[in-house]
Design an enzyme around this catalytic site. Sequence first.
Site, PDB file in Angstrom:
ATOM      1  N   HIS A  44       0.808  -1.219   0.000  1.00 42.22           N
ATOM      2  CA  HIS A  44       0.000   0.000   0.000  1.00 42.22           C
ATOM      3  C   HIS A  44       0.840   1.267   0.000  1.00 42.22           C
ATOM      4  O   HIS A  44       1.934   1.301   0.559  1.00 42.22           O
ATOM      5  CB  HIS A  44      -0.898   0.030   1.244  1.00 42.22           C
ATOM      6  CG  HIS A  44      -1.814  -1.140   1.348  1.00 42.22           C
ATOM      7  ND1 HIS A  44      -2.214  -1.648   2.554  1.00 42.22           N
ATOM      8  CD2 HIS A  44      -2.401  -1.922   0.408  1.00 42.22           C
ATOM      9  CE1 HIS A  44      -3.025  -2.679   2.367  1.00 42.22           C
ATOM     10  NE2 HIS A  44      -3.145  -2.867   1.065  1.00 42.22           N
ATOM     11  N   LYS A  66       6.025   5.909   7.681  1.00 40.13           N
ATOM     12  CA  LYS A  66       5.495   4.970   8.676  1.00 40.13           C
ATOM     13  C   LYS A  66       6.613   4.454   9.573  1.00 40.13           C
ATOM     14  O   LYS A  66       7.682   4.106   9.093  1.00 40.13           O
ATOM     15  CB  LYS A  66       4.831   3.766   7.993  1.00 40.13           C
ATOM     16  CG  LYS A  66       3.628   4.108   7.151  1.00 40.13           C
ATOM     17  CD  LYS A  66       3.072   2.873   6.462  1.00 40.13           C
ATOM     18  CE  LYS A  66       1.870   3.228   5.602  1.00 40.13           C
ATOM     19  NZ  LYS A  66       1.370   2.041   4.876  1.00 40.13           N
ATOM     20  N   TYR A 114       1.512   0.803  13.772  1.00 40.08           N
ATOM     21  CA  TYR A 114       2.315   1.754  13.015  1.00 40.08           C
ATOM     22  C   TYR A 114       1.799   3.171  13.169  1.00 40.08           C
ATOM     23  O   TYR A 114       0.609   3.421  13.283  1.00 40.08           O
ATOM     24  CB  TYR A 114       2.438   1.368  11.546  1.00 40.08           C
ATOM     25  CG  TYR A 114       1.170   1.233  10.753  1.00 40.08           C
ATOM     26  CD1 TYR A 114       0.812   2.194   9.809  1.00 40.08           C
ATOM     27  CD2 TYR A 114       0.347   0.123  10.891  1.00 40.08           C
ATOM     28  CE1 TYR A 114      -0.334   2.058   9.045  1.00 40.08           C
ATOM     29  CE2 TYR A 114      -0.797  -0.023  10.137  1.00 40.08           C
ATOM     30  CZ  TYR A 114      -1.132   0.949   9.205  1.00 40.08           C
ATOM     31  OH  TYR A 114      -2.273   0.816   8.455  1.00 40.08           O
ATOM     32  N   ASP A 163      -6.188  -5.867  -2.497  1.00 37.10           N
ATOM     33  CA  ASP A 163      -4.794  -6.283  -2.624  1.00 37.10           C
ATOM     34  C   ASP A 163      -4.620  -7.313  -3.741  1.00 37.10           C
ATOM     35  O   ASP A 163      -3.559  -7.386  -4.353  1.00 37.10           O
ATOM     36  CB  ASP A 163      -4.267  -6.842  -1.310  1.00 37.10           C
ATOM     37  CG  ASP A 163      -4.136  -5.774  -0.227  1.00 37.10           C
ATOM     38  OD1 ASP A 163      -4.306  -4.576  -0.542  1.00 37.10           O
ATOM     39  OD2 ASP A 163      -3.862  -6.137   0.931  1.00 37.10           O
TER      40      ASP A 163
END
Length: 181
Positions: free
Chosen positions: A62, A71, A131, A168
Amino acid sequence: MNVSRTEIPDVMVIEPKVFGDDRGFFYESFNEARFAEATGVSVEFVQDNHSKSARNVLRGLHYQLKQPQGKLVRVVQGEVFDVAVDIRKSSPTFGKWVGLILSAENKKQLWIPAGFAHGFLVLSDTAEFLYKTTDYYSPESERCLLWNDESIGIQWPSTAVPLLSAKDAVGSSLLVADVYE
């Protein structure tokens, strides 16, 4: 904290100093001043995310095109193989990837700056993944690369067919994907 650069120097492995004894352990998972000093990166996180996934779940790869997110990722239960792919067209490492095992046991974190696609594969029965992000989630600017894109060539540590979300499963190849300049 110990910081080491990966084969893609902008992606860094963060190993916190862990204080442990027979009662358990303690570590500081993030300290803005220490992070900046150790990495040379000044960040402001605006969102924390927490996911739980079963074995062989693959989330990713992603990224957000209009609101790119840096991140800082870690695992607090279980084990994953975590991957960052450089999708900055002007970068000397464009199309290259790095991957490493993050686990509750090793307590490693990975800093993935904006300009990268990110994903992970769960290697344990379950895994809880945390995250921090430098920008907010923006569904309209989210994009996804194919997890098995041959032009990237990620060497996932499992031969099992991963469990994917619908989005995905239909990600783009890097050859035709929207990427950063």
